[in-house]
Write a protein that holds these residues in place. Structure first.
Motif, short mmCIF file in Angstrom:
data_model
loop_
_atom_site.label_atom_id
_atom_site.label_comp_id
_atom_site.label_asym_id
_atom_site.label_seq_id
_atom_site.Cartn_x
_atom_site.Cartn_y
_atom_site.Cartn_z
N LEU A 59 -7.21 11.34 8.15
CA LEU A 59 -7.31 12.55 9.06
C LEU A 59 -6.36 13.54 8.74
CD1 LEU A 59 -8.35 10.94 12.44
CD2 LEU A 59 -9.78 12.07 10.97
N TYR A 60 -5.05 13.09 8.28
CA TYR A 60 -4.11 13.99 8.02
C TYR A 60 -4.46 15.00 6.64
CZ TYR A 60 0.01 16.33 6.32
OH TYR A 60 0.93 17.21 5.81
N ALA A 61 -5.23 14.41 5.67
CA ALA A 61 -5.65 15.01 4.48
C ALA A 61 -6.97 15.79 4.97
CB ALA A 61 -5.85 14.02 3.63
N LEU A 62 -7.65 15.49 5.86
CA LEU A 62 -8.99 16.25 6.05
C LEU A 62 -8.54 17.54 7.05
CD1 LEU A 62 -12.03 16.25 6.63
CD2 LEU A 62 -11.72 15.11 8.61
N PHE A 63 -7.48 17.64 7.82
CA PHE A 63 -7.07 18.57 8.50
C PHE A 63 -6.08 19.43 7.74
CE2 PHE A 63 -9.15 16.07 11.89
CZ PHE A 63 -10.04 17.30 12.38
N SER A 64 -5.42 18.86 6.65
CA SER A 64 -4.47 19.84 6.00
C SER A 64 -5.03 20.58 4.90
CB SER A 64 -3.50 18.79 5.14
OG SER A 64 -2.67 19.31 4.51
N LYS A 65 -4.40 21.79 4.90
CA LYS A 65 -5.00 23.08 4.09
C LYS A 65 -4.35 22.64 2.69
CE LYS A 65 -5.52 26.59 7.50
NZ LYS A 65 -5.05 27.67 7.85
N GLU A 66 -3.26 21.66 2.51
CA GLU A 66 -2.73 21.48 1.14
C GLU A 66 -3.31 20.36 0.48
OE1 GLU A 66 1.32 20.48 2.31
OE2 GLU A 66 1.67 22.06 3.28
N HIS A 67 -4.28 19.63 1.20
CA HIS A 67 -4.98 18.63 0.49
C HIS A 67 -6.47 19.02 0.19
CE1 HIS A 67 -1.52 16.44 2.34
NE2 HIS A 67 -1.63 15.67 1.35
N ASP A 68 -6.88 18.48 -0.99
CA ASP A 68 -8.46 18.68 -1.23
C ASP A 68 -9.00 17.56 -1.16
OD1 ASP A 68 -8.14 21.40 -1.77
OD2 ASP A 68 -7.94 21.22 -3.95
N GLN A 69 -8.60 16.23 -1.30
CA GLN A 69 -9.19 14.88 -1.22
C GLN A 69 -8.93 14.57 0.08
OE1 GLN A 69 -10.82 13.58 -3.79
NE2 GLN A 69 -10.42 15.37 -4.80
N ILE A 70 -9.76 13.70 0.91
CA ILE A 70 -9.86 13.46 2.05
C ILE A 70 -9.60 11.80 2.33
CG2 ILE A 70 -10.78 14.95 3.17
CD1 ILE A 70 -13.45 13.66 3.42
N VAL A 71 -9.68 11.21 1.11
CA VAL A 71 -9.31 9.90 0.96
C VAL A 71 -7.95 9.35 0.71
CG1 VAL A 71 -10.07 7.57 -0.02
CG2 VAL A 71 -11.77 9.26 0.35
N SER A 72 -7.21 8.84 1.40
CA SER A 72 -5.84 8.46 1.34
C SER A 72 -5.61 7.76 -0.05
CB SER A 72 -5.10 7.69 2.62
OG SER A 72 -5.87 6.42 2.98
N GLU A 73 -4.63 7.84 -0.60
CA GLU A 73 -4.29 7.27 -1.76
C GLU A 73 -3.65 6.07 -1.54
OE1 GLU A 73 -1.95 9.50 -4.19
OE2 GLU A 73 -3.46 11.43 -4.07
N PRO A 74 -3.69 5.03 -2.17
CA PRO A 74 -2.95 3.68 -1.98
C PRO A 74 -1.58 3.87 -2.06
CG PRO A 74 -4.16 3.46 -4.31
CD PRO A 74 -4.45 4.85 -3.53
N ARG A 75 -1.07 3.16 -1.13
CA ARG A 75 0.52 3.37 -1.03
C ARG A 75 1.15 2.64 -2.26
NH1 ARG A 75 2.74 3.37 4.71
NH2 ARG A 75 1.22 4.50 5.85
N ALA A 76 2.21 3.33 -2.71
CA ALA A 76 3.09 2.51 -3.92
C ALA A 76 3.65 1.45 -3.48
CB ALA A 76 4.17 3.49 -4.22
N GLU A 77 3.46 0.48 -4.15
CA GLU A 77 4.03 -0.95 -4.20
C GLU A 77 5.47 -0.94 -3.87
OE1 GLU A 77 3.96 -5.10 -6.52
OE2 GLU A 77 2.24 -3.70 -6.64
N TYR A 78 6.14 -1.66 -2.95
CA TYR A 78 7.43 -1.56 -2.73
C TYR A 78 8.24 -2.84 -3.71
CZ TYR A 78 11.93 -2.70 -0.33
OH TYR A 78 13.29 -2.60 0.02
N HIS A 79 9.38 -2.17 -4.46
CA HIS A 79 10.00 -3.01 -5.13
C HIS A 79 11.51 -3.09 -4.70
CE1 HIS A 79 6.80 -3.28 -8.16
NE2 HIS A 79 6.67 -1.95 -8.11
N LYS A 80 11.87 -4.32 -4.27
CA LYS A 80 13.33 -4.44 -3.78
C LYS A 80 14.30 -4.07 -4.86
CE LYS A 80 15.89 -8.38 -1.77
NZ LYS A 80 16.27 -9.60 -1.51
N LYS A 81 15.16 -3.47 -4.29
CA LYS A 81 16.38 -2.97 -5.36
C LYS A 81 17.27 -4.19 -5.61
CE LYS A 81 16.81 1.61 -3.44
NZ LYS A 81 17.87 2.46 -2.83
N TYR A 82 17.52 -4.40 -6.69
CA TYR A 82 18.34 -5.46 -7.34
C TYR A 82 19.78 -4.97 -7.30
CZ TYR A 82 14.22 -6.54 -10.42
OH TYR A 82 13.03 -6.90 -10.61
N ARG A 83 20.66 -6.21 -7.01
CA ARG A 83 21.80 -5.77 -6.73
C ARG A 83 22.86 -5.84 -8.21
NH1 ARG A 83 24.06 -10.69 -3.36
NH2 ARG A 83 22.07 -11.65 -3.56
#
Length: 99
Positions: A59-83
């Motif tokens: 819905l955010y992409a649908l109502f946003s003037k900045e987005h042309d695509q209305i399907v949300s992109e998959p979120r980036a996979e979280y990688h734990k930071k190394y010590r």
């Protein structure tokens, strides 16, 4: 890109016909054509119905003037930071393997 244009392009991409949409929504294909062309305002009830049928629409992409695509992109996979010690140990292991 306007909301009706985003919905129209998304619908085309899904291979939906105006006749199918009209039949499922309960109006004439001409009504859908008028919504998708921007000649008639797209009723909020239609918009809610359409989004409920396509839960992948962001819905955010649908109502946003900045987005042309209305399907949300998959979120980036979280990688734990190394010590630091872990990184040092990996470097040492790589150097030892090369020797």
């Amino acid at each position: 890109m306007k909301i009706y244009e985003k919905i129209r392009e998304y619908s085309r991409g899904k291979g939906e016909t105006m006749t199918e949409i009209a039949k499922d929504y309960g109006v004439t294909p001409q009504s859908i054509q008028l919504y998708f062309s921007g000649k008639n305002a797209m009723p909020l009830t239609f918009l809610v119905w359409y989004v409920e049928r396509h839960p992948e629409i962001d819905l955010y992409a649908l109502f946003s003037k900045e987005h042309d695509q209305i399907v949300s992109e998959p979120r980036a996979e979280y990688h734990k930071k190394y010590r630091k010690q872990h990184v040092i140990d990996r470097i040492i292991n790589i150097l030892e393997e090369e020797l």
